[in-house]
Motif scaffolding. Structure first.
Motif, PDB file in Angstrom:
ATOM      1  N   VAL A 153      53.161  16.432  75.708  1.00  0.00           N
ATOM      2  CA  VAL A 153      53.770  15.938  74.775  1.00  0.00           C
ATOM      3  C   VAL A 153      55.023  16.407  74.875  1.00  0.00           C
ATOM      4  O   VAL A 153      55.069  17.841  74.956  1.00  0.00           O
ATOM      5  N   THR A 154      56.146  15.695  74.935  1.00  0.00           N
ATOM      6  CA  THR A 154      57.422  16.403  74.937  1.00  0.00           C
ATOM      7  C   THR A 154      58.417  15.663  73.756  1.00  0.00           C
ATOM      8  O   THR A 154      58.314  14.580  73.324  1.00  0.00           O
ATOM      9  N   VAL A 155      58.987  16.749  73.068  1.00  0.00           N
ATOM     10  CA  VAL A 155      59.942  16.450  71.926  1.00  0.00           C
ATOM     11  C   VAL A 155      61.076  17.091  72.090  1.00  0.00           C
ATOM     12  O   VAL A 155      61.363  18.381  71.858  1.00  0.00           O
ATOM     13  N   GLY A 156      62.347  16.404  72.405  1.00  0.00           N
ATOM     14  CA  GLY A 156      63.527  17.158  72.681  1.00  0.00           C
ATOM     15  C   GLY A 156      63.277  17.942  73.846  1.00  0.00           C
ATOM     16  O   GLY A 156      63.131  17.749  75.034  1.00  0.00           O
ATOM     17  N   GLU A 157      63.597  19.177  73.556  1.00  0.00           N
ATOM     18  CA  GLU A 157      63.584  20.396  74.925  1.00  0.00           C
ATOM     19  C   GLU A 157      62.109  21.061  74.834  1.00  0.00           C
ATOM     20  O   GLU A 157      61.595  21.678  75.922  1.00  0.00           O
ATOM     21  N   ALA A 158      61.168  20.782  73.727  1.00  0.00           N
ATOM     22  CA  ALA A 158      59.918  21.201  73.824  1.00  0.00           C
ATOM     23  C   ALA A 158      58.941  20.526  74.522  1.00  0.00           C
ATOM     24  O   ALA A 158      59.047  19.222  74.478  1.00  0.00           O
ATOM     25  N   SER A 159      58.105  21.075  75.174  1.00  0.00           N
ATOM     26  CA  SER A 159      56.974  20.545  75.979  1.00  0.00           C
ATOM     27  C   SER A 159      55.517  21.239  75.728  1.00  0.00           C
ATOM     28  O   SER A 159      55.582  22.433  75.860  1.00  0.00           O
ATOM     29  N   TYR A 160      54.612  20.372  75.574  1.00  0.00           N
ATOM     30  CA  TYR A 160      53.384  21.126  75.344  1.00  0.00           C
ATOM     31  C   TYR A 160      52.226  20.357  76.227  1.00  0.00           C
ATOM     32  O   TYR A 160      52.050  19.092  76.251  1.00  0.00           O
ATOM     33  N   ASP A 161      51.403  21.043  76.968  1.00  0.00           N
ATOM     34  CA  ASP A 161      50.448  20.564  77.853  1.00  0.00           C
ATOM     35  C   ASP A 161      48.943  20.525  76.841  1.00  0.00           C
ATOM     36  O   ASP A 161      48.790  21.755  76.352  1.00  0.00           O
ATOM     37  N   VAL A 162      48.282  19.430  76.803  1.00  0.00           N
ATOM     38  CA  VAL A 162      47.269  19.358  75.944  1.00  0.00           C
ATOM     39  C   VAL A 162      45.894  18.864  76.436  1.00  0.00           C
ATOM     40  O   VAL A 162      46.208  18.046  77.514  1.00  0.00           O
ATOM     41  N   THR A 163      44.658  19.282  76.338  1.00  0.00           N
ATOM     42  CA  THR A 163      43.530  18.691  76.753  1.00  0.00           C
ATOM     43  C   THR A 163      42.822  18.438  75.718  1.00  0.00           C
ATOM     44  O   THR A 163      42.419  19.126  74.811  1.00  0.00           O
ATOM     45  N   LEU A 164      42.313  17.059  75.627  1.00  0.00           N
ATOM     46  CA  LEU A 164      41.545  16.598  74.426  1.00  0.00           C
ATOM     47  C   LEU A 164      40.439  15.906  75.027  1.00  0.00           C
ATOM     48  O   LEU A 164      40.326  14.979  75.875  1.00  0.00           O
ATOM     49  N   GLU A 165      39.272  16.636  74.568  1.00  0.00           N
ATOM     50  CA  GLU A 165      38.117  16.232  75.243  1.00  0.00           C
ATOM     51  C   GLU A 165      37.305  15.245  74.354  1.00  0.00           C
ATOM     52  O   GLU A 165      37.243  15.223  72.903  1.00  0.00           O
ATOM     53  N   SER A 166      36.544  14.383  74.622  1.00  0.00           N
ATOM     54  CA  SER A 166      35.519  13.528  73.863  1.00  0.00           C
ATOM     55  C   SER A 166      34.949  14.272  72.770  1.00  0.00           C
ATOM     56  O   SER A 166      34.039  15.388  72.865  1.00  0.00           O
ATOM     57  N   GLU A 167      34.659  13.696  71.539  1.00  0.00           N
ATOM     58  CA  GLU A 167      33.895  14.135  70.348  1.00  0.00           C
ATOM     59  C   GLU A 167      32.826  13.355  69.927  1.00  0.00           C
ATOM     60  O   GLU A 167      32.316  13.878  68.986  1.00  0.00           O
ATOM     61  N   SER A 168      32.386  12.442  70.969  1.00  0.00           N
ATOM     62  CA  SER A 168      31.473  11.561  70.466  1.00  0.00           C
ATOM     63  C   SER A 168      30.526  11.271  71.656  1.00  0.00           C
ATOM     64  O   SER A 168      31.006  10.681  72.737  1.00  0.00           O
ATOM     65  N   ASP A 169      29.338  10.987  71.280  1.00  0.00           N
ATOM     66  CA  ASP A 169      28.351  10.253  72.202  1.00  0.00           C
ATOM     67  C   ASP A 169      28.241   8.861  72.104  1.00  0.00           C
ATOM     68  O   ASP A 169      27.702   7.992  72.941  1.00  0.00           O
ATOM     69  N   ASP A 170      28.829   8.198  70.944  1.00  0.00           N
ATOM     70  CA  ASP A 170      28.915   6.736  70.888  1.00  0.00           C
ATOM     71  C   ASP A 170      29.949   5.920  71.523  1.00  0.00           C
ATOM     72  O   ASP A 170      30.992   6.647  71.847  1.00  0.00           O
ATOM     73  N   ILE A 171      29.375   4.941  72.235  1.00  0.00           N
ATOM     74  CA  ILE A 171      29.941   4.093  73.182  1.00  0.00           C
ATOM     75  C   ILE A 171      31.701   4.003  72.600  1.00  0.00           C
ATOM     76  O   ILE A 171      32.260   3.966  73.430  1.00  0.00           O
ATOM     77  N   GLY A 172      31.710   3.973  71.291  1.00  0.00           N
ATOM     78  CA  GLY A 172      32.729   3.353  70.788  1.00  0.00           C
ATOM     79  C   GLY A 172      33.407   4.409  70.010  1.00  0.00           C
ATOM     80  O   GLY A 172      34.465   4.472  69.238  1.00  0.00           O
TER      81      GLY A 172
END
Length: 845
Positions: A456-475
């Protein structure tokens, strides 16, 4: 609409098709469309989700469409006329988008208040639900648009919804959970029904032959099309033999070659396939997709135009429910008002999941009330969300494949999208998505929604993020994706970019909103504003985090520090009105501290206008609750939603909701099913019964026109029979007007499933009420088998026999001279001859 097909016509069309072509038509072509076949005159058909609006064929970025008040709010009017009007309006919205079938109404019951999807369903009562559903279906199909009644059956919770086994005894299944479907089929003949995700007593709903073939298509004689919920079907032969007619979505699924092979192997008779296809062709004929393309109307109101604004404002306001009022409502227009709370500024107008639509606008309560009256000061409140949500702006979306090739570059009108769909037609699968937008300067909260790795980049700042699944539901991750956010200060307009390497099927989005105040600052500002105003209006509520498909609630408590906010304001204000922006029950520990409470539901795109109209009395909020509000977490006849070893046992049986409360299976509710004050006062006269019609003289004793809901409940004499709603009627009266109101008692609610057959209930009392917390009159009902009653009385002590016949609806009129007791029921007279206090003979005459 008449069905233009006959048996010979159908046979001729089917004869032109090979087995492979027949089976091909029984799975969707895309997420929301069906295939056509020129040789038999079948046009492609389009389906759309529709509980609170006709979204169309796209989950995100689709056309603008009307956002209706949610189902519980519409149902709270208790008016079948309202449900029918909604059906007609949804049909117009479907026509505007060339949609043949709207996937609604939802007729599952409010078994437990924790159900995340209750906002889509009408009520906790099967009779009210069934009558409203039938009216909705009639309104929709009167315009040639098909309804799809869902979800068959025992689908009352979202936890483990794809695998849970709902364990329900036959009596409970028949008397409660199938009854709304039965009423809809009997009274409106829906052209399609949707089979649920769950199992019922060990058999998947999509394979549930006893229900699908035995009851729906057999006992009820229904000729419509039974489709699966999306991705619900897991088998070929068992589902085809179990009554399922259509697998959704497409283009792939468990049927196709596997079902052809099952027929060739003798596991499925080809006659079964032909029956499925006959039902599909009948649906096509009904919705104008057979022989020639349908001519769609074009002279329809715009989603955000004046016609729809009036309709949707009225529909929402009329269903709102006054739960308490010391005279503070309606608001005086000359009063100074402190309007307080995050939901006042960010009103939740719809729930989450497949019910969501892209509305032309969503009017907040702050905008609605400041537009309707002068002297309103708006103050933000405490935080109500625990999760990140997509912003309210458009963004650029670039999709890349594994090869690095740019597959798509487009602008989404929403700050959310989806990385890929099962029916997506691109050169290769999408593996990377880049979302970007320019956001204003100042203190901002920015972030991303996704499953995968993101920069995620906004202006001069940058952030590396890992987002993992939170649901066993198909949707689950698609409907409620995990998110990340941070607070920044921007010098001016700045580009926000999220570069996401996908880690699964999930929703995607950008986050950018003003940084909100701290809770402590918000409470202090609210108290100051309340102290300076004539009246404080505090808006509290839930969001799509709680009112959503795929997830259940764990508590009925309001999120965040909203309870603390209300108490602080109530202590400082001269008068306090609380508006509850929620579709389902919440706990109100501050109820005795405030002067009025208005339950506003999820009020749709005109929500702020509707709440303002209700608060000011421009439109009477004459709603009555459609589900009981427990007094505490766990204090309801049914509570848990999490299965044990894969099974969710409906242990409360037929004692659901008010039935269980009345039988003392749980502590008394905070607010009863059917409760609501409106702005009128009512006087009820004598109650009479004639041929299953209850009559009562009703007088509006208030100084304003008002609407009343006359409710009739049957209290049977049998101990294992719960009280139940058997009829209702709404009436609007001028000040001082009296009218005789008649309520027909529906025999489908006055019976019990007993040893494999229906048995009518006889005897007991009919209660006329404004909810079971406010009973206004009663009348006894006859027991039924008079000869059996008379025989049962002989040999009993006189006082005991007298009680039996009194419970059966007879009233003691005279004590005749000598050894006879005379009792009357309507025009009949029962005589009990007795000797030494024991009945020797009982007869009528």
């Amino acid at each position: 609409m008449d069905d233009p097909l006959n048996a010979r016509d159908l046979d001729e069309r089917l004869a032109r098709l090979s087995l492979e072509r027949k089976v091909r038509l029984l799975t969707g072509a895309t997420m929301f469309t069906l295939r056509g076949d020129e040789e038999i005159g079948l046009e492609p058909m389009a389906f759309s989700d529709g509980p609170t609006g006709v979204r169309g064929l796209d989950f995100t970025g689709g056309p603008l469409t009307c956002l209706f008040p949610n189902a519980t709010l519409l149902a709270s009017s208790w008016r079948t006329e309202t449900a029918e009007e909604v059906g007609r309006l949804l049909a117009e919205e479907a026509e505007r988008q060339s949609i043949h079938v709207v996937l609604g109404p939802t007729v599952n019951l409010h078994r437990t208040p924790l159900g995340g999807r209750l906002f889509e369903a009408y009520s906790e009562d099967p009779l009210l639900t069934g009558h409203l559903a039938a009216a909705y279906v009639s309104g929709l199909q009167s315009q040639g648009i098909g309804a799809c009644v869902k979800h068959l059956v025992a689908n009352e919770a979202e936890t483990d919804r794809h695998g849970v086994d709902s364990v329900v005894d036959e009596r409970t299944l028949r008397e409660l959970y199938l009854l709304p479907f039965e009423i809809a089929v009997d009274d409106a003949d829906p052209w399609s029904v949707m089979a649920a995700y769950n199992k019922v007593n060990g058999i998947a709903a999509t394979e549930q032959g006893p229900v699908n073939n035995g009851i729906l298509k057999g006992e009820w004689g229904w000729l419509g099309l039974l489709m699966s919920d999306w991705f619900a079907t897991q088998t070929a032969a068992p589902a085809a033999n179990g009554g399922l007619d259509l697998v959704m979505p497409g283009p792939t699924g468990p049927w196709g070659p596997a079902l052809v092979a099952a027929v060739e192997a003798g596991e499925v008779e080809e006659a079964v396939i032909d029956d499925h296809l006959r039902r599909l062709l009948l649906l096509a004929s009904r919705v104008g997709a057979l022989n020639a393309p349908r001519a769609w109307r074009t002279d329809l109101p715009e989603p955000g135009g004046a016609v729809r604004r009036e309709q949707l404002t009225r529909l929402a306001a009329e269903g709102m429910t006054v739960l308490a009022n010391d005279g503070s409502l309606p608001l005086a227009r000359g009063a100074s008002v402190a309007l307080i709370g995050r939901p006042a500024l960010e009103t939740t107008c719809m729930g989450g999941g497949s019910a969501s639509v892209r509305a032309p606008h969503q009017v907040s309560i702050a905008d609605g009330l400041t537009e309707a009256m002068d002297g309103v000061t708006v103050v933000d409140g405490v935080a109500v969300r625990a999760r990140v949500r997509a912003g309210q702006f458009s963004m650029r979306v670039r999709m890349y494949g594994e090869s690095g090739a740019l597959l798509s570059d487009h602008v989404s009108e929403e700050a959310r999208t989806v990385g890929f769909m099962p029916d997506q037609e691109l050169a290769e699968p999408v593996t990377r998505v880049v979302m970007s937008a320019t956001v204003p300067g100042g203190a901002r909260r920015i972030g991303v929604l996704a499953v995968g790795r993101a920069t995620v980049t906004v202006g001069e700042a940058s952030y590396d993020v890992t987002l993992e699944s939170e649901s066993d539901d198909i949707g689950g991750d698609f409907l409620r994706p995990p998110g990340w956010q941070t607070d920044v200060v921007l010098d001016g307009p700045t580009e926000l970019v999220a570069d996401v390497t996908l880690g699964g099927w999930a929703g995607l989005g950008l986050v950018a909103e003003p940084t909100p105040p701290t809770d402590d600052d918000a409470i202090a500002a609210a108290v100051a504003a309340a102290s300076a105003a004539d009246i404080a209006v505090v808006v509290v509520g839930l969001t799509e985090e709680q009112e959503t498909e795929a997830f259940d609630k764990s508590t009925l408590a309001l999120p965040g520090r909203q309870d603390e906010l209300v108490s602080a304001v109530a202590a400082a204000a001269r008068r306090t009105v609380v508006v509850v922006n929620a579709a389902t029950p919440v706990l109100m520990p501050w109820a005795s501290e405030v002067d009025a409470i208005l339950w506003a539901g999820l009020p749709g795109q005109e929500g702020g206008h509707a709440v303002a109209a209700a608060l000011l009395g421009d439109i009477e909020p004459a709603g009555r609750l459609v589900t009981s509000f427990p007094a505490a977490d766990g204090a309801s006849p049914a509570w848990g939603v999490a299965p044990t070893a894969g099974k969710l046992a409906y242990e409360e049986g037929v004692f659901v909701g008010y039935r269980g409360y009345a039988a003392k299976r749980a502590p008394a509710p905070a607010y009863w099913f059917g409760q609501g004050l409106g702005y009128g006062d009512w006087e009820y006269g004598e109650v009479t019964l004639a041929d299953s019609v209850v009559s009562v003289d009703l007088t509006n004793v208030s100084a304003r026109a008002s609407r009343e809901v006359v409710q009739v409940y049957l209290q049977p004499t049998e101990d294992d029979q719960p009280i139940r709603l058997v009829g209702f009627s709404t009436v609007s009266l001028a000040p001082g007007e009296t009218r005789s109101v008649e309520v027909a008692c529906d025999p489908r609610a006055s019976r019990t499933w007993d040893d494999g057959a229906w048995r009518p209930l006889t005897g007991g009392r009919l209660l006329v009420a404004r909810g079971l917390g406010d009973i206004r009159g009663e009348v006894p009902v006859p027991t039924g088998d008079l000869e059996a009653i008379l025989a049962e009385l002989v040999g009993r002590p006189l006082d005991e026999a007298s009680q039996v016949v009194t419970d059966a609806g007879w009233q003691v009129r005279t004590f005749a001279p000598g050894s006879m007791l005379t009792m009357d029921y309507r025009e009949d007279r029962m005589n009990l001859e007795h000797e030494d206090g024991t009945v020797t003979r009982a007869f009528v005459g």
